[in-house]
Every structure is written in C-alpha cells, then in structure tokens.
Design an enzyme around this catalytic site. Structure first.
Site, PDB file in Angstrom:
ATOM      1  N   LYS A  33      18.905  52.821 -21.313  1.00 30.01           N
ATOM      2  CA  LYS A  33      19.545  51.632 -22.307  1.00 30.01           C
ATOM      3  C   LYS A  33      18.327  50.944 -22.298  1.00 30.01           C
ATOM      4  O   LYS A  33      17.676  50.901 -21.534  1.00 30.01           O
ATOM      5  CB  LYS A  33      20.732  51.372 -21.392  1.00 30.01           C
ATOM      6  CG  LYS A  33      20.367  50.932 -20.036  1.00 30.01           C
ATOM      7  CD  LYS A  33      21.731  50.894 -18.901  1.00 30.01           C
ATOM      8  CE  LYS A  33      21.071  50.559 -17.878  1.00 30.01           C
ATOM      9  NZ  LYS A  33      22.059  50.852 -16.221  1.00 30.01           N
ATOM     10  N   TYR A 244       2.422  21.186 -20.884  1.00 28.41           N
ATOM     11  CA  TYR A 244       3.094  19.983 -20.853  1.00 28.41           C
ATOM     12  C   TYR A 244       3.178  19.684 -19.651  1.00 28.41           C
ATOM     13  O   TYR A 244       3.642  20.261 -18.530  1.00 28.41           O
ATOM     14  CB  TYR A 244       4.434  21.293 -21.621  1.00 28.41           C
ATOM     15  CG  TYR A 244       4.777  21.089 -22.983  1.00 28.41           C
ATOM     16  CD1 TYR A 244       3.830  20.840 -23.960  1.00 28.41           C
ATOM     17  CD2 TYR A 244       4.144  22.792 -23.954  1.00 28.41           C
ATOM     18  CE1 TYR A 244       4.425  20.814 -25.241  1.00 28.41           C
ATOM     19  CE2 TYR A 244       3.895  23.103 -24.417  1.00 28.41           C
ATOM     20  CZ  TYR A 244       4.152  22.203 -26.027  1.00 28.41           C
ATOM     21  OH  TYR A 244       4.148  22.369 -27.278  1.00 28.41           O
TER      22      TYR A 244
HETATM   23  C1  LIG Z   1      22.085  50.904 -15.291  1.00 30.68           C
HETATM   24  C2  LIG Z   1      22.305  51.939 -15.040  1.00 30.68           C
HETATM   25  C3  LIG Z   1      22.083  52.830 -14.195  1.00 30.68           C
HETATM   26  C4  LIG Z   1      20.510  52.930 -13.258  1.00 30.68           C
HETATM   27  O1  LIG Z   1      19.995  51.797 -12.193  1.00 30.68           O
HETATM   28  P1  LIG Z   1      18.936  51.918 -12.042  1.00 30.68           P
HETATM   29  O2  LIG Z   1      19.193  50.389 -10.749  1.00 30.68           O
HETATM   30  O3  LIG Z   1      18.078  50.996 -13.153  1.00 30.68           O
HETATM   31  O4  LIG Z   1      18.464  53.014 -11.917  1.00 30.68           O
HETATM   32  C5  LIG Z   1      22.325  53.837 -13.523  1.00 30.68           C
HETATM   33  N1  LIG Z   1      24.079  54.002 -13.489  1.00 30.68           N
HETATM   34  C6  LIG Z   1      24.468  53.458 -14.402  1.00 30.68           C
HETATM   35  C7  LIG Z   1      26.071  53.225 -15.102  1.00 30.68           C
HETATM   36  C8  LIG Z   1      24.007  52.652 -14.702  1.00 30.68           C
HETATM   37  O5  LIG Z   1      24.375  51.058 -16.498  1.00 30.68           O
END
Ligand SMILES: *Cc1c(COP(=O)(O)O)cnc(C)c1O
Length: 348
Positions: A33, A244
C-alpha cells in the site's frame, strides 16, 4: 544535481527471505500500500515473488495490476457496485470489515473471494463477533461468494511487552471456522510473536528493511537509500548564524555544506539540530532549520566538494529509524513522504 532514492533489489529479496525464515509455514502477503511504502510499485519486483499482495485502495490495485498477475487483497473493500465490478475485473480479493459492505457484495452474481476482518481490540476497522456470525450465515446462502480468510490487526505489536497483544491473540484464537484460514501478523508480530503466524502473514515495513520496533534490526537490509548532492561548501566564523530564523549559531569557526534536499523532497522539516547526515562515510550534524529545497550540515574541517554525495538515510551507518527519532516520527512516515521531485532508481 538532484535528490535520488535508489531502491535496492537485493535488499528486497533478502528481507522477503527473512519473512520466509521467520514464518516458514505461512503464506506471505506483501503489503505494498501507499506506493509500496513510498518505494514505487514499479521498482519492487522482488516482492512480487509471494502468495498475495495487499493495497488499501482500488486506485492502487489498478496501478499494481500492471506489474503482476498475483491476486490483490483490497484492504478497504468496496462501498458501491461500480467499485465492486472494477475490483472483480482486477482480480482483487475483497476485505469485508463493515456490515454495510455485505449488501453490495451480496447483490452480485459474479464469483467473489472475501476476507472477513474482525475487530479483536484495536477498534478501528472490523466486525464484532456477532457481526461475523451474521456475515458467515448470509454468505452461506450465496454460492458465488467464497470466504478465504478471517483477519484482524494488532494495535500494539510494536511493543512486544504490551499485554494487549496476547489479549487480542487470545480473542482471535477463539474465532475458528472450519476450512477458513486466519491472518493477524504484521511485521512486528512476524518477528516477535510466532504463535500469531497462522496461515497467512502480512509483512509491511520489514520488507523495506526497517524495524517495526524502536531499535534497528540487523537482520534486515535498508531498501531505500536517499541521497542528495552538496551544492556549496563555505567557511563560517564563530558567532555566524545559519538558515531561516537564524536558529543555529556557530560556537567556533567551521565549514558547512549546503545539501540539495529539503522538506519539498520529503526530508522532515522537524528534523532537529544534530540529526546525522553521512558524507564521505562519516556522520555530520544537521544545523539550522530544514528549508524547502536545502539543508545545512556542519562538516568541521572535512575536505568536501560541490557534487559530493550526502546520504540522508538507508545506509548501515545511518538508518531511517535514526532520522525518524530525531524528527519525532516513525520510519513509515519518512519513507511514504519522499516526494515526486526525487528521482527513483532501481539498483541491484
Ligand atoms: C499496513 C498493514 C500491515 C503491515 O504492517 P507493518 O507494520 O508495516 O508490517 C498489516 N496488516 C494490515 C491490515 C495493514 O494495513
């Protein structure tokens, strides 16, 4: 002269193998994702050697489908018929986490694979156990709908000592339906809670070489190296201020390097004075405020030249976890925030 993110293909392969070693009996769902946690879906080919891929949104599934024929798990599920039809066309497995999604899926005559998400204590997405029963019963009367897996998500897996983990796992263990797989383990649980692996594990951050815990994990190899060139080197005198707000003032005469990266590229604006930056294999401190296009580094008496490479993170000597700590955030946020101005390149 430009900021560059190189994506190491061998590190992706290595980290996926770490998952295999940690969870040898489970199928692997690579979580890709948010454009593969900011690594770009077109540059993560080694991760496509798994059982299933998961994205949050339909638009991400559409992009990902260009690179793989594997089934794609759509974590949000669908909320209307239009999206349902596209998701089926894209060969997505659909997460069902809210009862309102049942009627949309239930109206379809096409073959659909669903994953039922239950809430075991995080209280974000997911069905209660009574809603799960309703779902299973209704789905039973639809021969076109197949339940592949019951899934849930940990709220505190990054703190292995947190008692919520075993509470959630106990609750999840009680949900057992004949012939249906189960999945709850994210990276943290893959690494620290073997009894949570079940039939499918869902690694995310560890695939990208970053520890889900507060310390670096030497088993993992950083995948994204973020670097930028030195744009200018100058000597400044004791008492001179930099950047800055003139928020940093030299305590003695020194040299500073101006690096061509800033918050417009995704380098965190909240990085504190002293955040390490790697130049010529040595760490030097960030000084002054991070600007949109530039940062300044105190290089002491180093003989650096315009064009030399500064590494911001993604090196054995400088992990993104360290930069995150200096910026009051987590590696996940830094990786997913690298902007489109940065050149992304696949690297062996
Ligand atoms: C993003 C996600 C994961 C992975 O989590 P990590 O901490 O990056 O390993 C697993 N399950 C779901 C439902 C997620 O949304």
């Amino acid at each position: 002269m430009h900021a560059v993110a190189t994506i190491s293909q061998s590190a992706l392969t290595h980290n996926l193998n770490v998952v295999r070693t940690q969870a040898p009996h489970a199928k692997i769902i690579c979580m890709v994702k948010a454009n593969a946690y900011g690594h770009h879906l077109d540059l993560i080919k080694p991760l496509l050697q798994c059982d299933l891929l998961a994205v949050s949104e339909l638009s991400e599934a559409r992009t990902l489908r260009q690179y793989t024929a594997l089934p794609i798990l759509l974590l949000s599920g669908v909320f209307n018929e239009h999206d349902l039809n596209e998701a089926i066309e894209l060969d997505c497995h659909l997460v069902l986490h809210d009862l309102s999604q049942l009627s949309i899926i239930g109206n379809s005559k096409q073959p659909i694979t669903v994953w039922l998400k239950v809430d075991t204590g995080m209280h974000r997405l997911g069905l209660s156990s009574s809603e799960l029963s309703i779902c299973l019963e209704q789905i039973n009367s639809h021969s076109n709908i197949r339940v592949e897996c019951i899934m849930s998500h940990f709220s505190c897996a990054d703190e292995p000592e947190n008692t919520n983990n075993l509470k959630q796992l106990n609750y999840f263990n009680q949900i057992k339906v004949d012939g249906i797989n189960r999945s709850i383990a994210n990276s943290a649980a893959i690494l620290s809670l073997p009894q949570s692996h079940f039939e499918y594990v869902r690694p995310g951050i560890m695939l990208y070489g970053v520890s889900p815990f507060s310390t670096v994990d030497e088993k993992l190899q950083p995948v994204m190296e973020l670097s930028a060139p030195i744009m200018s080197v100058k000597s400044i005198d004791k008492g001179d201020s930099v950047g800055y707000g003139s928020s940093w003032t030299a305590k003695q005469n020194t040299k500073i390097a101006i690096i061509g990266i800033g918050y417009g590229d995704g380098y965190p604006r909240h990085a504190k004075n002293g955040t390490p930056i790697l130049i010529n294999n040595t760490l030097y401190p960030l000084i002054g405020r991070v600007s949109m296009d530039l940062i300044c580094v105190n290089i002491g008496d180093l003989n650096a030249s315009v064009g030399d490479k500064a590494i911001l993170w993604g090196h054995d000597k400088l992990h993104v976890e360290t930069v995150a700590k200096h910026s009051n955030t987590i590696g996940y946020e830094l990786l997913t925030s690298v902007s489109s101005r940065v050149d992304f390149i696949a690297h062996d």
